[in-house]
Write an enzyme that holds these catalytic residues in place. Structure first.
Site, PDB file in Angstrom:
ATOM      1  CE  LYS A  18     -16.955   3.968 -25.567  1.00 35.76           C
ATOM      2  NZ  LYS A  18     -17.293   3.260 -26.811  1.00 35.76           N
ATOM      3  CE  LYS A  47     -27.527   5.502 -29.516  1.00 34.70           C
ATOM      4  NZ  LYS A  47     -26.346   4.976 -28.798  1.00 34.70           N
ATOM      5  CE  LYS A  76     -23.624  10.553 -32.940  1.00 35.86           C
ATOM      6  NZ  LYS A  76     -23.893  10.395 -34.370  1.00 35.86           N
ATOM      7  CG  ASP A  77     -19.218   5.146 -29.118  1.00 35.07           C
ATOM      8  OD1 ASP A  77     -19.278   6.240 -29.691  1.00 35.07           O
ATOM      9  OD2 ASP A  77     -18.231   4.405 -29.140  1.00 35.07           O
ATOM     10  NE  ARG A  78     -26.038  -2.314 -25.776  1.00 33.38           N
ATOM     11  CZ  ARG A  78     -26.494  -3.561 -25.758  1.00 33.38           C
ATOM     12  NH1 ARG A  78     -26.107  -4.426 -26.675  1.00 33.38           N
ATOM     13  NH2 ARG A  78     -27.338  -3.936 -24.826  1.00 33.38           N
TER      14      ARG A  78
END
Length: 335
Positions: A18, A47, A76-78
């Site tokens: 990430k 997003k 969901k993951d930011r």
């Protein structure tokens, strides 16, 4: 997570996860068709580097409805690029013109109507496209990739389940020991989930340490693959036949999500669960039904490719399983 056992030994290689939102792409799969009519407006978004709840709040604001009438199937993951569905309850109201919707980091992909609320957990699973930066092709990493494809990975709950610095688990322990009372409904859910997840992880880790993650033992609780049906391995049964079914992925070994009553289990599982009497008592007070969860999870459509910038993984996981648990078996994440 640091002290939990691995299916293999701890990975040798380090990689970065990430570093950019596009390094972690998630596409939600509801697994059922939307009706096309009804009192709920269903909106699919993409997003980027945005929080799920915040994005939902912005959608509700655009539709001029209360945030209490907004829902989604999963957080969901930011720090990622994620595609997911939201439902907005708007009975008797026309579908808004989402061409006019402007939310930072959010792109509207699809809009329709549905006759039911999209609820937490009401999804089949998620497709992942992940880049592990700086990972390089080595014999060790290739062995790990092939073993995950063959056997799967420990189906651990990862850090997301326990909150920042394990806060949810800490509060669950305080609640179980009578140090605090928890009235907020959402916090109660988070704390109970963290407590059950901790016991599950410890049962799985203990089994891995014993070298029995792929071995059926008398009294194991087994799940039929692709279903929510369980049965217990009887000592009188032919365990060799069950072992063959396990190796053919027809059945799965499971570990407990503790609840308000004891579950039948093998001695190894009972030994770990018995060490958490306070958490068991909390589950009984709160009336949570016991459940089971696969001990190992095999990713579907698992593929990988080494690129100049690192290792790209593509796979599908059913709802409730964590991509970070799979990654943990492959590399150590460099902070």
């Amino acid at each position: 997570m640091l002290d939990l056992a691995y299916l293999q030994t701890a990975p040798e290689q380090r990689a970065h996860l990430k570093q950019q939102p596009a390094d972690f792409i998630v596409r939600e799969e509801l697994g059922y068709p939307l009706s096309g009519d009804g009192e709920f407006v269903a909106v699919k978004i993409r997003k980027t580097d945005a929080n799920t709840i915040w994005a939902g709040e912005q959608l509700a604001k655009f539709c001029n409805i209360s945030v209490h009438h907004m829902s989604y199937a999963g957080l969901k993951d930011r720090h990622a690029v994620t595609e997911q569905w939201f439902s907005l309850q708007m009975p008797g109201k026309p579908t808004p013109d989402f061409d006019q919707c402007r939310i930072e980091g959010v792109e509207i992909l699809e809009v329709t109507r549905h006759n039911r609320k999209i609820r937490i957990g009401s999804l089949q699973g998620n497709h992942f496209d992940i880049l592990l930066r700086d990972a390089v092709a080595t014999d060790e990493l290739n062995r790990r990739l092939n073993l995950v494809k063959q056997l799967g990975f420990p189906n651990y709950f990862t850090e997301q389940r326990f909150g920042r610095d394990g806060h949810n688990l800490t509060e669950a322990m305080r609640w179980a020991n009578g140090e605090i009372q928890v009235k907020d409904r959402q916090k109660r859910g988070f704390y109970l989930s963290a407590a059950r997840s901790e016991v599950f992880n410890l049962v799985v880790s203990n089994r891995l340490q014993m070298g029995l993650a792929t071995q059926i033992m008398p009294n194991d609780i087994l799940q039929l693959a692709g279903s929510n049906s369980w049965f217990q391995a009887d000592e009188k049964e032919n365990l060799n036949a069950l072992q063959t079914r396990l190796e053919n992925h027809d059945i799965l070994l499971t570990a407990p999500l503790i609840g308000d009553r004891p579950q039948p289990a093998d001695a190894l599982e009972n030994q770990v669960v018995a060490q958490h009497q306070a958490l068991q008592a909390l589950m009984k007070r709160e009336g949570l039904k016991p459940a089971r969860r696969p001990l190992l999870m095999q990713p579907q459509n698992f593929s990988w490719q080494f690129e100049p910038t690192g290792l790209r993984l593509r796979f599908f996981l059913p709802a409730g399983s964590y991509a970070t648990a799979l990654i943990r078996e492959l590399v150590r994440i460099a902070d």
